[in-house]
Design a protein around this motif. Structure first.
Motif, PDB file in Angstrom:
ATOM      1  N   LYS A   1       0.834  -1.188   0.000  1.00  0.00           N
ATOM      2  CA  LYS A   1       0.000   0.000   0.000  1.00  0.00           C
ATOM      3  C   LYS A   1       0.874   1.244   0.000  1.00  0.00           C
ATOM      4  N   ALA A   2       0.426   2.275  -0.700  1.00  0.00           N
ATOM      5  CA  ALA A   2       1.168   3.537  -0.743  1.00  0.00           C
ATOM      6  C   ALA A   2       0.322   4.634  -0.115  1.00  0.00           C
ATOM      7  N   ASN A   3       0.929   5.373   0.825  1.00  0.00           N
ATOM      8  CA  ASN A   3       0.270   6.501   1.483  1.00  0.00           C
ATOM      9  C   ASN A   3      -1.014   6.112   2.209  1.00  0.00           C
ATOM     10  N   GLY A   4      -1.267   4.815   2.388  1.00  0.00           N
ATOM     11  CA  GLY A   4      -2.420   4.377   3.154  1.00  0.00           C
ATOM     12  C   GLY A   4      -3.754   4.569   2.474  1.00  0.00           C
ATOM     13  N   ILE A   5      -3.795   4.956   1.209  1.00  0.00           N
ATOM     14  CA  ILE A   5      -5.075   5.171   0.530  1.00  0.00           C
ATOM     15  C   ILE A   5      -5.293   4.190  -0.613  1.00  0.00           C
ATOM     16  N   TYR A   6      -4.275   3.432  -0.958  1.00  0.00           N
ATOM     17  CA  TYR A   6      -4.393   2.523  -2.087  1.00  0.00           C
ATOM     18  C   TYR A   6      -4.627   1.092  -1.611  1.00  0.00           C
ATOM     19  N   ASN A   7      -5.355   0.348  -2.441  1.00  0.00           N
ATOM     20  CA  ASN A   7      -5.644  -1.058  -2.156  1.00  0.00           C
ATOM     21  C   ASN A   7      -6.271  -1.261  -0.783  1.00  0.00           C
ATOM     22  N   THR A   8      -7.089  -0.310  -0.365  1.00  0.00           N
ATOM     23  CA  THR A   8      -7.807  -0.450   0.901  1.00  0.00           C
ATOM     24  C   THR A   8      -9.233   0.047   0.723  1.00  0.00           C
ATOM     25  N   LYS A   9     -10.155  -0.580   1.402  1.00  0.00           N
ATOM     26  CA  LYS A   9     -11.565  -0.219   1.283  1.00  0.00           C
ATOM     27  C   LYS A   9     -11.839   1.087   2.007  1.00  0.00           C
ATOM     28  N   MET A  10     -12.482   2.039   1.313  1.00  0.00           N
ATOM     29  CA  MET A  10     -12.851   3.331   1.897  1.00  0.00           C
ATOM     30  C   MET A  10     -14.362   3.489   1.800  1.00  0.00           C
ATOM     31  N   ILE A  11     -14.998   3.800   2.922  1.00  0.00           N
ATOM     32  CA  ILE A  11     -16.456   3.913   2.994  1.00  0.00           C
ATOM     33  C   ILE A  11     -16.853   5.380   2.998  1.00  0.00           C
ATOM     34  N   LEU A  12     -17.764   5.750   2.102  1.00  0.00           N
ATOM     35  CA  LEU A  12     -18.220   7.139   1.995  1.00  0.00           C
ATOM     36  C   LEU A  12     -18.998   7.548   3.245  1.00  0.00           C
TER      37      LEU A  12
ATOM     38  N   ASP B   1      -6.799   1.276  -6.993  1.00  0.00           N
ATOM     39  CA  ASP B   1      -5.723   0.353  -7.371  1.00  0.00           C
ATOM     40  C   ASP B   1      -4.675   1.113  -8.168  1.00  0.00           C
ATOM     41  N   PRO B   2      -3.485   1.365  -7.583  1.00  0.00           N
ATOM     42  CA  PRO B   2      -2.463   2.145  -8.285  1.00  0.00           C
ATOM     43  C   PRO B   2      -1.783   1.383  -9.418  1.00  0.00           C
ATOM     44  N   THR B   3      -1.858   0.054  -9.375  1.00  0.00           N
ATOM     45  CA  THR B   3      -1.207  -0.753 -10.411  1.00  0.00           C
ATOM     46  C   THR B   3      -1.929  -0.637 -11.742  1.00  0.00           C
ATOM     47  N   THR B   4      -3.250  -0.716 -11.701  1.00  0.00           N
ATOM     48  CA  THR B   4      -4.044  -0.651 -12.928  1.00  0.00           C
ATOM     49  C   THR B   4      -4.664   0.731 -13.135  1.00  0.00           C
ATOM     50  N   GLU B   5      -4.463   1.622 -12.136  1.00  0.00           N
ATOM     51  CA  GLU B   5      -5.060   2.962 -12.158  1.00  0.00           C
ATOM     52  C   GLU B   5      -6.576   2.874 -12.373  1.00  0.00           C
ATOM     53  N   THR B   6      -7.204   2.098 -11.524  1.00  0.00           N
ATOM     54  CA  THR B   6      -8.651   1.963 -11.545  1.00  0.00           C
ATOM     55  C   THR B   6      -9.216   2.215 -10.154  1.00  0.00           C
ATOM     56  N   ILE B   7     -10.470   2.649 -10.114  1.00  0.00           N
ATOM     57  CA  ILE B   7     -11.227   2.797  -8.881  1.00  0.00           C
ATOM     58  C   ILE B   7     -12.460   1.916  -9.023  1.00  0.00           C
ATOM     59  N   SER B   8     -12.687   1.036  -8.045  1.00  0.00           N
ATOM     60  CA  SER B   8     -13.836   0.133  -8.125  1.00  0.00           C
ATOM     61  C   SER B   8     -14.490   0.021  -6.766  1.00  0.00           C
ATOM     62  N   GLY B   9     -15.742  -0.391  -6.771  1.00  0.00           N
ATOM     63  CA  GLY B   9     -16.455  -0.549  -5.513  1.00  0.00           C
ATOM     64  C   GLY B   9     -17.941  -0.594  -5.732  1.00  0.00           C
ATOM     65  N   LYS B  10     -18.672  -0.019  -4.778  1.00  0.00           N
ATOM     66  CA  LYS B  10     -20.126  -0.009  -4.856  1.00  0.00           C
ATOM     67  C   LYS B  10     -20.614   1.421  -4.701  1.00  0.00           C
ATOM     68  N   SER B  11     -21.533   1.806  -5.578  1.00  0.00           N
ATOM     69  CA  SER B  11     -22.031   3.184  -5.579  1.00  0.00           C
ATOM     70  C   SER B  11     -23.352   3.323  -4.836  1.00  0.00           C
ATOM     71  N   GLY B  12     -23.747   2.296  -4.120  1.00  0.00           N
ATOM     72  CA  GLY B  12     -24.975   2.314  -3.344  1.00  0.00           C
ATOM     73  C   GLY B  12     -25.814   1.112  -3.677  1.00  0.00           C
ATOM     74  N   CYS B  13     -26.309   1.080  -4.910  1.00  0.00           N
ATOM     75  CA  CYS B  13     -27.082  -0.071  -5.401  1.00  0.00           C
ATOM     76  C   CYS B  13     -26.242  -0.961  -6.303  1.00  0.00           C
ATOM     77  N   ASN B  14     -25.303  -0.366  -7.012  1.00  0.00           N
ATOM     78  CA  ASN B  14     -24.593  -1.067  -8.079  1.00  0.00           C
ATOM     79  C   ASN B  14     -23.084  -1.064  -7.877  1.00  0.00           C
ATOM     80  N   ASN B  15     -22.439  -2.064  -8.473  1.00  0.00           N
ATOM     81  CA  ASN B  15     -20.986  -2.074  -8.546  1.00  0.00           C
ATOM     82  C   ASN B  15     -20.541  -1.111  -9.645  1.00  0.00           C
ATOM     83  N   PHE B  16     -19.370  -0.498  -9.474  1.00  0.00           N
ATOM     84  CA  PHE B  16     -18.866   0.405 -10.501  1.00  0.00           C
ATOM     85  C   PHE B  16     -17.369   0.230 -10.663  1.00  0.00           C
TER      86      PHE B  16
END
Length: 350
Positions: free
Chosen positions: A117-128, A146-161
Motif C-alpha cells: 500500500k502507498a500513502n495508506g489510501i491505495y488497495n484499501t476499502k474506503m467507505i463514503l 488500485d495504483p497498479t491498474t489505475e482503476t477505482i472500483s467498488g459499490k455506488s450504493g445499489c450497483n458495482n462500478f
C-alpha cells in the motif's frame, strides 16, 4: 501364409499404442492449460447471491475480468499478485444452471508478488461518510483505488462500478474518468445517493488528503466534496457485534434458511445461534488478517425432521467445527470463506 511371431508382436504393439492414445484422448477431452494473472484484491460481484470474486487476466490479456469460480489447490492471499498455470476442464454431462461450464485446477504458481500500500489510501476499502457536505450513514457506498491498474472500483450504493483514473503532477492529485457499472434498481433514497456519488467522480479532478483513518477528496477550491473512512478492526467488530445475522446463502445457494442465524458477543469472544434445527454456542478467536476460528461448539439435540433443515445444520456445524475461516463485511452481509470459497453468507436480521 503364416504370420510370424515378430509380426504378431508388432501388431499387438500398434494396437496397444492405439488403445493408449484413445485413453489419453478420453481423459483429456475438453481440457486445456492456461496462464492466469490474479489480482491482489477481491471485488464485490453478483453470482447466485452477492459475493466477492477474483479479478484475473488470461494469458497476455490487457483487461481484468471477474472470475466467479473456484480453482482447486489455489490458496489466494490478499495483497499478493499471482501468475499461475491452471488446467481448465470442460464439465461433462448435464451442467446445473448455477454451475460453471468448467472445472479449474492449479498446475503451478509461476510467481507471487506482494503489492504494498502507498500513502495508506491505495488497495484499501474506503467507505463514503460525507458527500457534498451531507453525512452519509448507509455504509453502502465504498471504493478501492488500485495504483497498479489505475482503476477505482467498488459499490455506488445499489450497483458495482469501475472507473479509470490518472495521477496529476500535483501531490496526491488524480483525475477520474467516466466509469461503468451494473444497472440494478433500489429505493429512491439510495438511488439519489448513488446518482450524486457517480456525478461526483465523473470526469473530476481532486486532491486527496488523508488524516488518520479519514480520506478527503478536495476540488480546485480546496472544498471537500467527498469524505471517506477507512474501517479499523474495532469498527468492523463493533458493527458485527451489534447486529443479529440471518443465514441467506450456504455454499452459494441463496434461499430462506428459516431460523439459521449467528450472533457474536464481542466482549466475551462468545458466539451463539441456530443451525437450522438446534441452537448452538461456543467461542471464537479472530486475528487482524480477517481470519476467524470457532471452538468448543456445542448444540442442543432436538431431532431434525425436515431433511433440508437437517442438511443445512450439518453443513453449518461442519464449518464451525475448528476450521480456520476468512471473513469480511460487505454492505449488510457477513461472509465466511473456506479455502477462498464463499461458504456462508449472513445478512443483517431485520
Amino acid at each position: 501364409m503364416s504370420i510370424t511371431k515378430f509380426e504378431t508382436m508388432k501388431r499387438f504393439k500398434k494396437m496397444y499404442v492405439f488403445m493408449m492414445l484413445l485413453l489419453v484422448s478420453a481423459f483429456t477431452y475438453g481440457q486445456e492449460t492456461i496462464k492466469m494473472t490474479v489480482k491482489e484484491n477481491k471485488v464485490p460481484c453478483q453470482g447466485v447471491a452477492p459475493m466477492e470474486c477474483l479479478e484475473v487476466k488470461y494469458d497476455n490479456g490487457k483487461d481484468w475480468e471477474l472470475f466467479y469460480d473456484h480453482i482447486e489447490g489455489f490458496n489466494f492471499e490478499k495483497g499478493n499478485r499471482y501468475e499461475i498455470i491452471v488446467i481448465r476442464t470442460k464439465r461433462q454431462g448435464i451442467v446445473p444452471a448455477d454451475a460453471s461450464s468448467y472445472l479449474y485446477k492449479l498446475k503451478s504458481i509461476v510467481s507471487t508478488k506482494p503489492v504494498t500500500k502507498a500513502n495508506g489510501i491505495y488497495n484499501t476499502k474506503m467507505i463514503l461518510t460525507r458527500l457534498n457536505g451531507k453525512t452519509i450513514n448507509s455504509k453502502s457506498v465504498y471504493m478501492t483505488i488500485d495504483p497498479t491498474t489505475e482503476t477505482i472500483s467498488g459499490k455506488s450504493g445499489c450497483n458495482n462500478f469501475n472507473a479509470k483514473y490518472k495521477k496529476l503532477n500535483s501531490k496526491n492529485g488524480i483525475q477520474i474518468s467516466a466509469g461503468a457499472g451494473t444497472l440494478m434498481a433500489c429505493n429512491d433514497a439510495a438511488m439519489k445517493v448513488e446518482r450524486d456519488f457517480l456525478d461526483a467522480i465523473k470526469d473530476k479532478k481532486y486532491k486527496i488528503v488523508k488524516k488518520k483513518n479519514v480520506v478527503q477528496f478536495k476540488n480546485s477550491k480546496n472544498k471537500t466534496i467527498m469524505e471517506f473512512s477507512i474501517p479499523t478492526q474495532n469498527d468492523l467488530w463493533s458493527y458485527i457485534g451489534k447486529n443479529d445475522w440471518k443465514l441467506i446463502s450456504l455454499e452459494n445457494v441463496g434461499q430462506d434458511y428459516g431460523r439459521a442465524s449467528i450472533k457474536f458477543n464481542i466482549a466475551e469472544k462468545k458466539v451463539n445461534g441456530n443451525s437450522g434445527c438446534n441452537n448452538f454456542f461456543g467461542s471464537y478467536t479472530a486475528s487482524g488478517d480477517n481470519s476467524i476460528q470457532f471452538s468448543n461448539i456445542a448444540s442442543t439435540r432436538m431431532a431434525c425432521l425436515n431433511e433440508e433443515a437437517n442438511k443445512t445444520e450439518q453443513k453449518i456445524l461442519s464449518f464451525l467445527n475448528d476450521k480456520k475461516l476468512r471473513f469480511d463485511v460487505a454492505d449488510q452481509t457477513l461472509n465466511f470463506y473456506l479455502d477462498n470459497k464463499l461458504v456462508m453468507m449472513f445478512g443483517v436480521a431485520k
